[in-house]
Design a protein around this motif. Sequence first.
Motif, short mmCIF file in Angstrom:
data_model
loop_
_atom_site.label_atom_id
_atom_site.label_comp_id
_atom_site.label_asym_id
_atom_site.label_seq_id
_atom_site.Cartn_x
_atom_site.Cartn_y
_atom_site.Cartn_z
N SER A 50 0.85 -1.20 0.00
CA SER A 50 0.00 0.00 0.00
C SER A 50 0.88 1.24 0.00
O SER A 50 1.56 1.52 0.99
N ASN A 102 1.17 5.31 -2.25
CA ASN A 102 0.63 6.18 -3.30
C ASN A 102 1.62 6.21 -4.47
O ASN A 102 2.54 7.03 -4.51
N GLU A 103 1.41 5.30 -5.42
CA GLU A 103 2.37 5.15 -6.53
C GLU A 103 2.35 6.33 -7.49
O GLU A 103 3.22 6.45 -8.35
N TYR A 107 3.21 9.11 -6.78
CA TYR A 107 4.42 9.91 -6.48
C TYR A 107 5.71 9.17 -6.84
O TYR A 107 6.79 9.56 -6.40
N TYR A 163 -4.57 0.86 -1.94
CA TYR A 163 -4.30 2.14 -1.25
C TYR A 163 -5.55 2.98 -1.28
O TYR A 163 -6.05 3.33 -2.35
N GLY A 189 -5.94 5.95 0.72
CA GLY A 189 -5.74 7.36 1.12
C GLY A 189 -6.20 7.57 2.55
O GLY A 189 -6.25 8.70 3.03
N TYR A 204 4.64 5.15 3.57
CA TYR A 204 4.58 6.56 3.17
C TYR A 204 5.99 7.09 3.37
O TYR A 204 6.39 7.44 4.47
#
Length: 334
Positions: free
Chosen positions: A208, A210-211, A213, A243, A245, A263
């Motif tokens: 998990s 945030n790909e 970025y 993921y 958020g 993260y």
Amino acid sequence: MTALTTLGQFIIEKQADFPYAKGELSRLLRDIGIAAKIVNREVNKAGLMDILGDAGSINIQGESQKKLDVFANEQFISALKSGGECCVVVSEENDEYLYIDSEISKDAKYIVAMDPLDGSSNIDVNVSVGTIFSIFRRKSKAGEATMEDALQKGIDQVAAGYIIYGSSTMLVYTTGKGVNGFTLDPSIGEFCLSHPNMTIPEDGYIYSINEGYYTHFPDGVKKYIKYCQVEDVATQRPYTSRYTGSMVADLHRNMIKGGIFIYPITAQAPNGKLRLVYECNPMAFIIEQAGGFASNGYQRILTLDVTELHQRSAIFIGSANMVKQAEEMMKCFS
Ligand code: AFP
């Protein structure tokens, strides 16, 4: 049929684990449970009421606050004030720590740090949100609590927990003797023990992060993501990516199914995005108590120095073997 154990009953039964305790921590956990039910009621009504949208104020991180963030913050603070067992509250929604200067609270033993409504940008789209809390004993003996009381290392936590407002609402907590989960039964208005002795699998198959970025990630993180995506029958790769958020939702799923949540630092967030005191430390305590591990990529989260209330940290957290492997890849590029 097995007998139902409510959160209140469970907390009282578990007080025996702490022979010298006088019941203050139990009462504090009970107060948090009460506020959670009130926040749950409002979160459930969010789609119905004219409560969505910015409250108009900006918090210390420069993020616009939703009305429900403000509401949740007020509810938890009010429960902690009237309970009388907490002398200081550190909250994501307040720039400074709040010293509770009332007759019943001023000499109370406990400090509570919390993110009252994490993942709140998800409220508008009906995705799970959560509350995260962390509890410390105060260091100062009496009188007004100090910054030193508020800035304690994660390893000194005496309890931590989260509430997930999801398809059902759950409260999961630890006092350092394992992790237990309670599901809210709306028909009786009680959190009932549904997940006793929660453990996280040592290995998992979910990652998990945030790909979006990706290009801004450190090389060690890029390498780990590629590792997760490569086909390999023996290790059941490629892994699944999930993921939302909402950290609480992502970690709760990974705790049950096995997985890693990352993260990292990014080009835009050179210290990471998540907050050490009321996001990373409590989640690290819970996950470690469940048999997992939490790191900032190089060092165990719970041992990091805490110098600021709203300090940020990178985090790699979840199934122990996955986190250790990600750490190895981080080391290759340090
Ligand atoms: P919000 O409370 O501002 O929605 O932030 C949620 C959060 O702190 C955490 O719960 C998420 O995992 C993470 O931030 C999401 O951040 P990105 O949108 O940058 O992936």
